[in-house]
Design a protein around this motif. Structure first.
Motif, PDB file in Angstrom:
ATOM      1  N   LYS A 140      -1.293   5.784   1.894  1.00  0.00           N
ATOM      2  CA  LYS A 140      -2.424   4.781   2.360  1.00  0.00           C
ATOM      3  C   LYS A 140      -2.132   3.627   0.992  1.00  0.00           C
ATOM      4  N   HIS A 141      -1.929   4.202   0.011  1.00  0.00           N
ATOM      5  CA  HIS A 141      -1.912   3.378  -1.419  1.00  0.00           C
ATOM      6  C   HIS A 141      -1.250   4.288  -2.466  1.00  0.00           C
ATOM      7  N   TYR A 183      -0.328   4.167  -7.036  1.00  0.00           N
ATOM      8  CA  TYR A 183      -0.695   3.501  -8.259  1.00  0.00           C
ATOM      9  C   TYR A 183       0.349   4.335  -9.481  1.00  0.00           C
ATOM     10  N   ILE A 216     -10.090   5.305  -1.029  1.00  0.00           N
ATOM     11  CA  ILE A 216      -9.127   4.885  -0.133  1.00  0.00           C
ATOM     12  C   ILE A 216      -8.764   5.866   0.609  1.00  0.00           C
ATOM     13  N   VAL A 270      -3.154   9.285  -1.123  1.00  0.00           N
ATOM     14  CA  VAL A 270      -3.123   8.327  -2.037  1.00  0.00           C
ATOM     15  C   VAL A 270      -2.450   9.088  -3.230  1.00  0.00           C
TER      16      VAL A 270
END
Length: 557
Positions: free
Chosen positions: A127-128, A130, A148, A157
């Motif tokens: 979904k995301h 980093y 999230i 994530v």
């Protein structure tokens, strides 16, 4: 209070309510593991045999508990070994946070030892994600990642943390996690009224319920909704445990290996009510069969609306909220003629014990022993379909299987995660001998942690589902699907430290199942079945789902 990045990570995980992490250490995450050692009384770390096992365990933990699953791996191959598990979670919308270490920032982009661009690799399947560039950002990134992973349509994530970030220090102040609110801003009076009109006007409704029901914890609402409009309920593979399998309105699984009642109902209904389902190709196949029905779709993800099937109207929002608002507005319906038609399509085949060892017989015996405390996980293949067809699911969050990605080697890791998350339940993983061979090493993890899970191998000496397709569509050319492996799975399990049994006769089933259920640690059951045993019914790829191939059809052809 000045803390290192590693300390901030662990404290932030505790702030998020994390109790268990599945992982495998390595150089890039040594600072993190040093902190885990200090906090071992607060966070339970499960050391798996392989990082893929850790990712599947985090996934299974999430599915069984409804919490966010967490896995941890080092840089390079450690990170890439998580990829299959991350993709599995992404396809089935499972809330998971995967944490990877990476080389120190000055070494990034220089082909350093065990360096890989894991954020680039996982961008399409998260979904995301980093990469943490500043220790001052770490705490907020962790909070955001957990939010999230859970909000809207859940999913995995990834947080990639270079090693120097875990050593750098900054100020830590406890931050209260952001509350996850069910999405309802797009549920409008207009969309509700359009749905109500379609439902009230319908004389032959069919509910097609998908994995979104369980994700939204809307099982109670689904039952109330179905009973109020007296609609038959078919489910996707991902929703098998979210509607009582013994309910009079239940028609079974829909799709390629769905029941006659569900598949034909889809072609005869005048309204298809789709709840938290994405019209997978394994369900919808040829769309022509539903062209005479109106389609109402309710889903939290607007991207799913009109993606695979054009709908007549929709409600975009959380299923629990949407159904709660919809139920008071709809009329009570009886649909007696339609229900009689559906009941005439239901098949009630008696399980025979004179046919030797069959999947049907095994699940018939297992059903009789189920007191409602079983969680069933599976690998992927024929055994997965037999589980869906023959096991009687009674409670939500009790069927853990890879639906979207179809990941062989998923089930044992997922079973470990589910057993850790639900220690009061008995987890049973159903595998084929092909799938079991992929990640059988995780049986060691179950033994080490004294997890009372049961590993069942439907041992047919072949890659059953692929072989079945070769039989039907490739004129019986069994290219590389006959295994002929000399492995003795009972001895293998015993070498790993587990108890093990082999079933070769019908009269052994009850005794061995009871012995396995009485065990306090992991047990393996090697259940020998015929290589030619196939999954029926079946719909050929691309064919309308009412063109059902039965075992009788094959025998008569």
């Amino acid at each position: 209070m000045l803390l290192t990045g590693a300390e901030i990570l662990i404290k932030s995980l505790l702030d998020e309510g994390v109790e268990t992490i599945f992982g495998y250490p390595g150089g890039a995450v040594l600072n993190i593991y040093d902190e885990l050692y200090k906090y071992k009384d607060k966070i339970n770390h499960i050391l798996t045999c392989h990082e893929q096992g850790a990712s599947h365990a985090a996934d299974g933990y999430a599915r069984a508990t409804g919490k966010v699953g967490v896995c941890l791996a080092t840089s390079g191959p450690g990170a890439t070994n998580l990829v299959t598990g991350i993709a599995t979670a992404y396809m089935d919308s499972i809330p998971m946070v995967a944490i990877t270490g990476n080389v120190a920032q000055p070494l990034l982009g220089k082909d350093s030892f065990q360096e890989v661009d894991i954020t680039g690799i996982t961008m399409p399947i998260t979904k995301h994600n980093y990469i943490v560039r500043d220790v001052n950002e770490l705490q907020n990134i962790i909070k955001e990642a957990f939010y999230i992973a859970q909000e809207g349509r859940p999913g995995p994530v990834l947080i990639d943390i270079p090693k120097d970030i875990t050593a750098d220090k900054t100020q830590y102040n406890k931050i209260i996690p952001k509350e996850v609110v069910r999405k309802s801003e797009y549920i409008t009076e207009k969309s509700l009224q359009e749905a109500v009109d379609l439902i009230n006007q319908s004389k032959r409704p069919l509910i097609y319920a998908g994995g979104g029901i369980g994700i939204a914890e809307a099982t109670e609402e689904l039952l109330i909704f179905a009973e109020k409009i007296n609609s038959p309920v078919s489910t996707s593979l991902m929703c098998m445990a979210e509607f009582p399998n013994n309910h009079e309105l239940y028609t079974g699984m829909i799709g390629m290996h769905g029941t006659k009642a569900s598949n034909i109902a889809a072609t005869k209904c005048d309204l298809l009510i789709t709840l938290g389902a994405r019209f997978s190709d394994r369900v919808i196949s040829n769309q022509n069969h539903i062209k005479n029905a109106k389609v109402l779709q309710i889903d939290v993800d607007p991207a799913e609306i009109n993606k695979n099937v054009k709908v007549d109207t929709c409600i975009v929002g959380d299923l629990k909220v949407a159904l709660s608002q919809l139920i008071p507005l709809i009329n009570v319906k009886r649909n007696e003629e339609w229900i009689n038609t559906i009941n005439s399509l239901k098949e009630n085949k008696k399980v025979k014990s004179d046919c030797g060892l069959t999947p049907e017989l095994f699940f018939d015996k297992l059903n009789k022993l189920n007191d409602g405390s079983f969680i069933i996980s599976t690998e992927v293949g024929q055994h997965q379909m037999w589980t869906a067809q023959y096991f009687n699911f009674r409670n939500e969050r009790t069927f853990i299987t890879s639906g979207g990605l179809g990941t062989m080697g998923y089930g044992l890791g997922a079973a470990i995660g589910a057993q850790v998350g639900k220690p009061d339940k008995r987890v049973i993983n159903i595998a084929g001998d092909g799938s079991f061979g992929m990640n059988c090493n995780e049986l060691v993890t179950a033994v080490k942690n004294r997890l009372p899970l049961i590993q069942v191998i439907m041992n047919n000496n072949c890659l059953g589902m692929v072989r079945q397709w070769q039989d039907f569509f490739y004129e019986g050319r069994y290219s590389q699907t006959t295994l002929d492996r000399p492995t003795d799975y009972v001895k293998l399990a015993e070498a790993f430290g587990a108890k093990a049994f082999r079933i070769t006769e019908v009269d052994e089933i009850d005794y061995i199942l009871r012995k396995a259920l009485d065990s306090e640690g992991p047990v393996l059951i090697d259940y020998l079945i015929n290589s030619d045993k196939k999954v029926f019914p079946m719909v050929a790829p691309g064919a309308p789902i009412n063109q059902i191939i039965s075992e009788e059809d094959i025998n008569n052809n």
